[in-house]
Design an enzyme around this catalytic site. Structure first.
Site, PDB file in Angstrom:
ATOM      1  N   LYS A 147       3.834  -5.995   9.527  1.00 54.47           N
ATOM      2  CA  LYS A 147       2.633  -5.767  10.325  1.00 54.47           C
ATOM      3  C   LYS A 147       2.893  -4.735  11.427  1.00 54.47           C
ATOM      4  O   LYS A 147       2.080  -3.857  11.677  1.00 54.47           O
ATOM      5  CB  LYS A 147       2.145  -7.080  10.954  1.00 54.47           C
ATOM      6  CG  LYS A 147       1.485  -8.029   9.982  1.00 54.47           C
ATOM      7  CD  LYS A 147       0.152  -7.491   9.517  1.00 54.47           C
ATOM      8  CE  LYS A 147      -0.282  -8.131   8.206  1.00 54.47           C
ATOM      9  NZ  LYS A 147       0.459  -7.628   7.038  1.00 54.47           N
ATOM     10  N   HIS A 203      26.671  -9.995   9.725  1.00 55.39           N
ATOM     11  CA  HIS A 203      27.097  -9.246   8.543  1.00 55.39           C
ATOM     12  C   HIS A 203      26.571  -7.810   8.547  1.00 55.39           C
ATOM     13  O   HIS A 203      26.471  -7.196   7.488  1.00 55.39           O
ATOM     14  CB  HIS A 203      26.654  -9.970   7.267  1.00 55.39           C
ATOM     15  CG  HIS A 203      27.285 -11.318   7.112  1.00 55.39           C
ATOM     16  ND1 HIS A 203      28.628 -11.493   6.870  1.00 55.39           N
ATOM     17  CD2 HIS A 203      26.759 -12.570   7.212  1.00 55.39           C
ATOM     18  CE1 HIS A 203      28.896 -12.786   6.804  1.00 55.39           C
ATOM     19  NE2 HIS A 203      27.781 -13.459   7.013  1.00 55.39           N
ATOM     20  N   GLU A 221       3.145  -1.288   9.855  1.00 57.70           N
ATOM     21  CA  GLU A 221       1.892  -0.795   9.284  1.00 57.70           C
ATOM     22  C   GLU A 221       0.973  -0.168  10.314  1.00 57.70           C
ATOM     23  O   GLU A 221       0.398   0.894  10.065  1.00 57.70           O
ATOM     24  CB  GLU A 221       1.135  -1.953   8.606  1.00 57.70           C
ATOM     25  CG  GLU A 221       1.647  -2.348   7.252  1.00 57.70           C
ATOM     26  CD  GLU A 221       0.816  -3.469   6.651  1.00 57.70           C
ATOM     27  OE1 GLU A 221       0.307  -3.297   5.531  1.00 57.70           O
ATOM     28  OE2 GLU A 221       0.671  -4.522   7.306  1.00 57.70           O
ATOM     29  N   GLU A 247       7.096 -10.630   7.260  1.00 62.66           N
ATOM     30  CA  GLU A 247       5.676 -10.289   7.417  1.00 62.66           C
ATOM     31  C   GLU A 247       5.402  -9.722   8.804  1.00 62.66           C
ATOM     32  O   GLU A 247       4.630  -8.778   8.963  1.00 62.66           O
ATOM     33  CB  GLU A 247       4.815 -11.535   7.150  1.00 62.66           C
ATOM     34  CG  GLU A 247       3.337 -11.374   7.427  1.00 62.66           C
ATOM     35  CD  GLU A 247       2.628 -10.360   6.543  1.00 62.66           C
ATOM     36  OE1 GLU A 247       1.437 -10.090   6.805  1.00 62.66           O
ATOM     37  OE2 GLU A 247       3.255  -9.832   5.593  1.00 62.66           O
ATOM     38  N   CYS A 277      -9.920   7.128  -3.365  1.00 60.02           N
ATOM     39  CA  CYS A 277      -9.730   5.698  -3.274  1.00 60.02           C
ATOM     40  C   CYS A 277     -11.059   4.938  -3.403  1.00 60.02           C
ATOM     41  O   CYS A 277     -11.060   3.786  -3.713  1.00 60.02           O
ATOM     42  CB  CYS A 277      -9.059   5.375  -1.952  1.00 60.02           C
ATOM     43  SG  CYS A 277      -8.506   3.694  -1.830  1.00 60.02           S
ATOM     44  N   ASN A 315     -10.930   7.695  -9.326  1.00 63.47           N
ATOM     45  CA  ASN A 315      -9.864   6.917  -8.698  1.00 63.47           C
ATOM     46  C   ASN A 315      -8.749   6.749  -9.707  1.00 63.47           C
ATOM     47  O   ASN A 315      -9.012   6.562 -10.894  1.00 63.47           O
ATOM     48  CB  ASN A 315     -10.357   5.525  -8.286  1.00 63.47           C
ATOM     49  CG  ASN A 315     -11.184   5.558  -7.023  1.00 63.47           C
ATOM     50  OD1 ASN A 315     -11.283   6.576  -6.365  1.00 63.47           O
ATOM     51  ND2 ASN A 315     -11.782   4.432  -6.693  1.00 63.47           N
ATOM     52  N   GLY A 316      -7.512   6.742  -9.223  1.00 62.83           N
ATOM     53  CA  GLY A 316      -6.393   6.512 -10.121  1.00 62.83           C
ATOM     54  C   GLY A 316      -5.476   7.713 -10.197  1.00 62.83           C
ATOM     55  O   GLY A 316      -5.555   8.646  -9.406  1.00 62.83           O
ATOM     56  N   LYS A 355      -6.215   0.237   1.513  1.00 62.08           N
ATOM     57  CA  LYS A 355      -6.388  -1.206   1.367  1.00 62.08           C
ATOM     58  C   LYS A 355      -6.177  -1.651  -0.070  1.00 62.08           C
ATOM     59  O   LYS A 355      -5.467  -2.604  -0.343  1.00 62.08           O
ATOM     60  CB  LYS A 355      -7.800  -1.599   1.836  1.00 62.08           C
ATOM     61  CG  LYS A 355      -8.083  -3.106   1.756  1.00 62.08           C
ATOM     62  CD  LYS A 355      -7.209  -3.887   2.704  1.00 62.08           C
ATOM     63  CE  LYS A 355      -7.571  -5.353   2.747  1.00 62.08           C
ATOM     64  NZ  LYS A 355      -6.659  -6.136   3.592  1.00 62.08           N
ATOM     65  N   TRP A 371      -7.984   9.333  -0.940  1.00 57.59           N
ATOM     66  CA  TRP A 371      -6.686   9.048  -0.339  1.00 57.59           C
ATOM     67  C   TRP A 371      -5.687   9.842  -1.157  1.00 57.59           C
ATOM     68  O   TRP A 371      -5.466   9.552  -2.327  1.00 57.59           O
ATOM     69  CB  TRP A 371      -6.398   7.552  -0.391  1.00 57.59           C
ATOM     70  CG  TRP A 371      -5.134   7.120   0.289  1.00 57.59           C
ATOM     71  CD1 TRP A 371      -4.891   7.068   1.626  1.00 57.59           C
ATOM     72  CD2 TRP A 371      -3.945   6.644  -0.356  1.00 57.59           C
ATOM     73  NE1 TRP A 371      -3.619   6.595   1.860  1.00 57.59           N
ATOM     74  CE2 TRP A 371      -3.019   6.331   0.666  1.00 57.59           C
ATOM     75  CE3 TRP A 371      -3.562   6.460  -1.678  1.00 57.59           C
ATOM     76  CZ2 TRP A 371      -1.736   5.840   0.397  1.00 57.59           C
ATOM     77  CZ3 TRP A 371      -2.291   5.975  -1.957  1.00 57.59           C
ATOM     78  CH2 TRP A 371      -1.395   5.662  -0.917  1.00 57.59           C
ATOM     79  N   ARG A 386     -10.839   1.191   2.528  1.00 59.96           N
ATOM     80  CA  ARG A 386      -9.868   1.220   1.438  1.00 59.96           C
ATOM     81  C   ARG A 386      -8.826   2.317   1.637  1.00 59.96           C
ATOM     82  O   ARG A 386      -7.811   2.348   0.944  1.00 59.96           O
ATOM     83  CB  ARG A 386     -10.598   1.452   0.106  1.00 59.96           C
ATOM     84  CG  ARG A 386     -11.511   0.306  -0.303  1.00 59.96           C
ATOM     85  CD  ARG A 386     -12.431   0.725  -1.420  1.00 59.96           C
ATOM     86  NE  ARG A 386     -11.715   1.029  -2.645  1.00 59.96           N
ATOM     87  CZ  ARG A 386     -11.533   0.169  -3.648  1.00 59.96           C
ATOM     88  NH1 ARG A 386     -11.988  -1.055  -3.545  1.00 59.96           N
ATOM     89  NH2 ARG A 386     -10.892   0.529  -4.735  1.00 59.96           N
TER      90      ARG A 386
END
Length: 608
Positions: free
Chosen positions: A485, A504, A488, A481, A2, A98-99, A603, A73, A27
């Site tokens: 949070k 419902h 996470e 949101e 990463c 990276n990638g 990140k 990562w 990151r």
């Protein structure tokens, strides 16, 4: 993934590599490593924090004037030392990457047939062996990298060194960020400017397909066709102080408390200019002139910011607005409209799915493009006709906070600016909206003052395994949101629903063990929200209500209330974002999780 860092100079660059890797830890990472040229390639890799690798490098006396480093990562292969970067081929070539290389299986089989032995499960080792193969044929590292990347399908940023040449570092990028830091008699490479700030502020951002040579004396960049090209040199305005914790325990805590300043800095130019096309750089007047609809494309927290903006754009401008997750938009048959404004939102400006969605929209002939971003000169803004840069400052914590609230300011500004241009907002209403922005940082500070009360709630949430968040109208995305949070950084399963949807289906989940968080501002939907809350209480659910100071809620058994400042009208979603951030943060503290580096997350998401 990463993080990449590299350096060449006339001093031992190991301390600089280690410092850069530590600054890239935010990151996302699970292992790290460096490879340094010292007559031979000396490599040190460790699973865990960069400090563990640093100690190992010191114990082994690793030093050199040319080297590369990486925080990983995991995407291909488990979290093991053999899978950590750098990867080496034939004790001759070392690579960090990276990638994701999509055709790595095909290339792996091809290289195995040619006698190459693989010691890892990663796609990156394919790159090392490809470069080695071409280097053996060409005897030129730059040419070998050029040839190797032509065979790669996917996204990459790579840095390569060879034992044969202590004076050369070669880099290339496609789909993942990479920059070059320019010093005096030394030069650097990195995936993020934070990694080179201790050495230089002068940076050059590579474009898609670029391959570059980096020596002590200078940098040469070649585009995808192999032509020599000059890339602009920028002076970074990111401060080292913004990358330090200061008096805070975690970056997330710091960034939550930095929101009044971040909002003030973002709003400052709006108060000076008014809601003007000039805020969006480029020829915004021409781009905005005949917009018929708005399409917002984003991921994660940025998607929820766009979801709030949909309510604003449609109510203020009268234009239809759609919001879509980038990874979905890029793979469906979208209906193109050249008068549709494509708005991409990304904190880093490098989010791969969002970048690819933007490319897809443009391929359909949609050239009215606007990026909302927090990082200057990043890839998505460079690919957009217009850009609004938020001024949140460096955001290190994986869970976005101040980037989210400043994105909301940018999106509100877009809505009012479009409405001015189509005649739906006049001078009097513009003054009302400007006053609302002017008072926003102070209102956010008042919301931050609720922290002790929120912290008391967090102790109760820490014992739970599930939570439900409810909101209505423009506050429903705030509930989304809040749930994100909590998921996470606490690892508590949380969901969010429009409060009217309870009956419902979701109501079946409600019992005494399911805390229900309600966003309940004093707006036109308040009475509806109160009815939904009664549905929860009737099933034995415990309510945790974020209300406004002027909402008439009374605490009772099973109903807990925290009152944010008096209802601030149209910008209320920004205010109510703050307590749900604080709730997640303090619940994570109570549970003992890694707040800034939650498990399995990164990140900057530069892979699919």
């Amino acid at each position: 993934m990463c993080g990449i860092v590299g350096a060449i100079g006339k001093r031992n660059i190991v301390p600089m590599l280690v410092d850069g890797l530590k600054r890239l830890e935010y990151r996302g990472y699970d292992s790290s490593g460096i490879a340094v040229l010292d007559g031979e390639i000396r490599r040190v890799r460790r699973v865990g924090r960069v400090a563990e690798m640093e100690n190992a490098a010191a114990a082994e006396g690793v030093a050199g004037e040319l080297g590369i480093g990486h925080t990983r990562w995991a995407t291909h292969g488990g979290v093991t030392e053999p899978n950590a970067h750098p990867h080496v081929s034939g004790d001759l070539i070392a690579v960090v990457h990276n990638g994701i290389i999509e055709n790595h299986d095909e290339k792996r089989d091809e290289l195995k047939a040619q006698g190459y032995v693989f010691t890892s499960q990663t796609d990156t080792e394919v790159i090392a062996h490809l470069v080695h193969r071409y280097y053996q044929q060409r005897g030129d590292l730059f040419a070998a990298v050029q040839d190797a990347v032509k065979e790669l399908v996917g996204a990459y940023a790579i840095a390569v060194i060879t034992k044969d040449n202590p004076d050369l570092l070669v880099v290339a990028r496609m789909g993942c960020p990479l920059l070059i830091g320019v010093g005096e008699g030394e030069n650097f490479v990195a995936s993020d400017v934070s990694a080179v700030l201790s050495a230089t502020r002068r940076v050059m951002y590579l474009e898609e397909g670029d391959v570059a040579t980096v020596t002590r004396e200078g940098v040469q960049v070649f585009d995808g066709s192999g032509a020599r090209i000059e890339r602009k040199l920028h002076l970074s305005d990111v401060s080292l102080a913004s990358l330090e914790l200061g008096p805070y325990s975690h970056f997330m805590q710091k960034e939550i408390h930095e929101q009044p300043r971040a909002l003030s800095d973002t709003i400052e130019q709006i108060l000076e200019e008014g809601f003007s096309p000039a805020l969006f750089e480029g020829d915004a007047t021409a781009v905005f002139r005949d917009v018929q609809s708005v399409q917002i494309i984003a991921c994660g927290t940025s998607f929820y910011a766009g979801s709030v903006a949909r309510y604003w754009i449609e109510s203020i401008t009268g234009l239809p607005c759609a919001v879509e997750i980038a990874s979905e938009y890029r793979y469906r048959a979208a209906v193109a409209n050249p008068k549709n404004l494509i708005v991409t939102i990304s904190q880093s400006g490098e989010t791969l799915d969002t970048m690819e969605a933007l490319k897809y929209a443009k391929s359909l002939g949609q050239e009215k493009t606007l990026s909302i971003c927090n990082v200057r000169e990043s890839a998505i803004p460079r690919s957009s006709a217009l850009v609004f840069y938020t001024k949140a400052g460096a955001e290190i914590g994986v869970a976005s906070t101040k980037a989210f609230t400043t994105q909301l300011v940018a999106l509100f500004t877009l809505a009012v600016t479009l409405a001015k241009l189509n005649g739906r907002v006049g001078a009097e209403q513009e003054t009302v909206y400007l006053d609302a922005l002017r008072h926003l940082p102070g209102s956010v500070q008042h919301a931050l003052n609720l922290e002790p009360q929120v912290k008391a709630w967090a102790d109760r949430f820490a014992e739970k395994h599930h939570a439900l968040f409810l909101g209505r109208g423009v506050h429903y995305p705030v509930a989304l949101e809040g749930a994100l949070k909590l998921k996470e950084i606490t690892y508590i399963h949380a969901e969010a629903y429009p409060a009217g949807e309870l009956k419902h289906g979701p109501l079946a989940l409600v019992d005494e063990d399911m805390p229900v968080v309600v966003i309940a501002p004093n707006d036109t939907l308040l009475e509806k929200v109160k009815s939904n809350m009664q549905e929860v209480r009737a099933r034995g659910g415990e309510l945790f209500v974020f209300a406004d100071l002027d909402s008439h809620f009374v605490e009772s058994e099973g109903v807990h209330v925290i009152r944010t400042p008096r209802h601030v009208g149209i910008l209320s979603p920004i205010i109510h974002s703050v307590p749900v951030q604080l709730l997640a943060y303090h619940t994570a503290l109570a549970r003992g999780t890694d707040v800034d580096k939650p498990r399995n997350l990164a990140k900057s998401v530069t892979v699919e």
